[in-house]
Design an enzyme around this catalytic site. Structure first.
Site, short mmCIF file in Angstrom:
data_model
loop_
_atom_site.label_atom_id
_atom_site.label_comp_id
_atom_site.label_asym_id
_atom_site.label_seq_id
_atom_site.Cartn_x
_atom_site.Cartn_y
_atom_site.Cartn_z
N HIS A 142 0.84 -1.20 0.00
CA HIS A 142 0.00 0.00 0.00
C HIS A 142 0.88 1.25 0.00
O HIS A 142 0.62 2.21 -0.74
CB HIS A 142 -0.92 0.02 1.22
CG HIS A 142 -2.25 -0.64 0.99
ND1 HIS A 142 -2.39 -2.00 0.95
CD2 HIS A 142 -3.49 -0.11 0.78
CE1 HIS A 142 -3.67 -2.30 0.75
NE2 HIS A 142 -4.35 -1.17 0.64
N HIS A 189 0.45 -2.78 9.40
CA HIS A 189 1.89 -2.63 9.18
C HIS A 189 2.55 -1.93 10.36
O HIS A 189 1.91 -1.14 11.06
CB HIS A 189 2.17 -1.82 7.91
CG HIS A 189 1.86 -2.56 6.65
ND1 HIS A 189 2.62 -3.60 6.18
CD2 HIS A 189 0.84 -2.39 5.75
CE1 HIS A 189 2.10 -4.04 5.05
NE2 HIS A 189 1.03 -3.34 4.77
#
Length: 375
Positions: A142, A189
């Protein structure tokens, strides 16, 4: 490694389950609180830890903002943003942007399966999103796409379109920051994953951006370009499927490679038949047209017609390729979800389906626009 809470400030935990109770005198508690406080100036968030993993959204505006940020790296965004750009703004920029996107995402997904670093553990992280939890976390794809797409758009449009470049740079930076922070908020993350993704994306841009003229010219003019493109992307897909066991990243990789191959082959066919020709250099730079009702109506009409065609194409190919692959490789098709976890099914299904979608998007749909007088 320092793991950042996924819902840095937007979530408040309930107090129903004593199993989740934390000793407030432990070093881990103070370490977690200090980590959260370091992000308050950025996200203005609050995390209250008690006894349950059940959570509620205390700041809906922030939650929707970060949900939007994470959608900027998901399939729904790609399948709407790229076609809209190709059909309504600038096909020249669009096809080059897709070349960058394909390489960034492919290298990012393969690197994940090679490094095999897990995503942040929960607890201490509270995960707002779990769809991609089966994938590895390092680097953040991302963050890679959130860096590559906006900054590639900025570099590709500089000198080609007239607009305030400072505003363009600020928009690109804001896009990148929003996507990166959204992955921390979602709990998918660590900060290290995000930083690695951004730096990795910058490295890929440094290598591939100067080669875009060569790549695009090859795709358009070389006689056997479609054969080379299909073979290269299929070989890359086969390699990525051998790196690790099944996860959602394998299907995403095949989709990306198929889309890139379809767009590149359609660019070659368009060049042969003179469809969507590039304007002469003397016409540059372009001035943005005046925003009128007719302009907006035609743009959205093109978009609506095109998306319907793409969705129909995707549905038909999906209905054909999965049973066909199961039959060819003698794989039971009673449980489609299990069958799709087999490389023999998932790779041809994803590659053929999205390759056709990409080809239709850049070749057949513009032909349909010409027929309907929507060009």
């Amino acid at each position: 490694m320092v793991l950042m809470p996924r819902n840095l400030k937007l979530l408040t935990l309930s107090t129903a389950n004593p199993i989740m109770k934390m000793d407030t005198q432990s070093p881990n508690f103070f370490f977690l609180m200090s980590t959260i406080c370091s992000l308050v100036l950025i996200l203005n968030k609050r995390l209250t830890r008690h006894h349950s993993t059940r959570c509620s959204i205390s700041l809906p505006t922030n939650h929707h903002l970060f949900s939007l940020g994470t959608e900027l790296g998901n399939e729904l965004f790609y399948i709407t943003f790229f076609p809209f750009w190709l059909w309504n703004i600038d096909p020249y920029v669009g096809r080059r942007l897709i070349v960058i996107w394909v390489w960034v995402m492919y290298l990012g997904q393969c690197t994940k399966d090679i490094i095999r670093w897990p995503r942040p553990a929960s607890p201490p992280v509270v995960k707002v999103e779990v769809f991609y939890d089966s994938e590895y976390g390092m680097p953040s794809t991302h963050a890679m796409s959130g860096t590559a797409i906006p900054f590639s758009l900025f570099f590709l449009t500089c000198g080609r379109w007239e607009y305030p470049y400072v505003i363009g740079l600020l928009l690109a930076s804001s896009w990148c920051i929003l996507v990166c922070l959204s992955r921390l908020y979602m709990g998918m993350h660590s900060i290290l994953d995000i930083i690695a993704g951004v730096l990795y994306s910058i490295l890929i841009l440094i290598i591939f951006h100067p080669a875009l003229d060569l790549i695009d010219n090859f795709n358009l003019t070389y006689k056997y370009a479609p054969l080379f493109i299909i073979s290269l992307h299929l070989g890359m897909g086969l390699f990525s499927f051998t790196l690790d066991t099944w996860s959602t990243s394998r299907g995403d990789t095949a989709e990306i490679l198929g889309t890139g191959a379809g767009i590149a082959c359609a660019s070659h066919v368009n060049h042969i038949f003179g469809i969507l020709p590039d304007p002469p250099l003397v016409a540059l730079p372009f001035s943005p047209p005046s925003i009128t009702f007719n302009l907006i109506a035609r743009a959205f009409l093109r978009f609506a017609v095109g998306v319907v065609v793409l969705l129909l194409t995707r549905a038909v190919l999906k209905a054909i390729t999965i049973p066909l692959a199961c039959k060819i490789f003698r794989i039971p098709c009673t449980d489609v979800l299990q069958a799709r976890k087999r490389m023999e099914v998932e790779l041809p299904y994803r590659y053929l389906t999205y390759g056709t979608v990409g080809f239709v998007a850049l070749f057949l749909v513009p032909c349909l626009f010409n027929y309907l007088n929507l060009s």
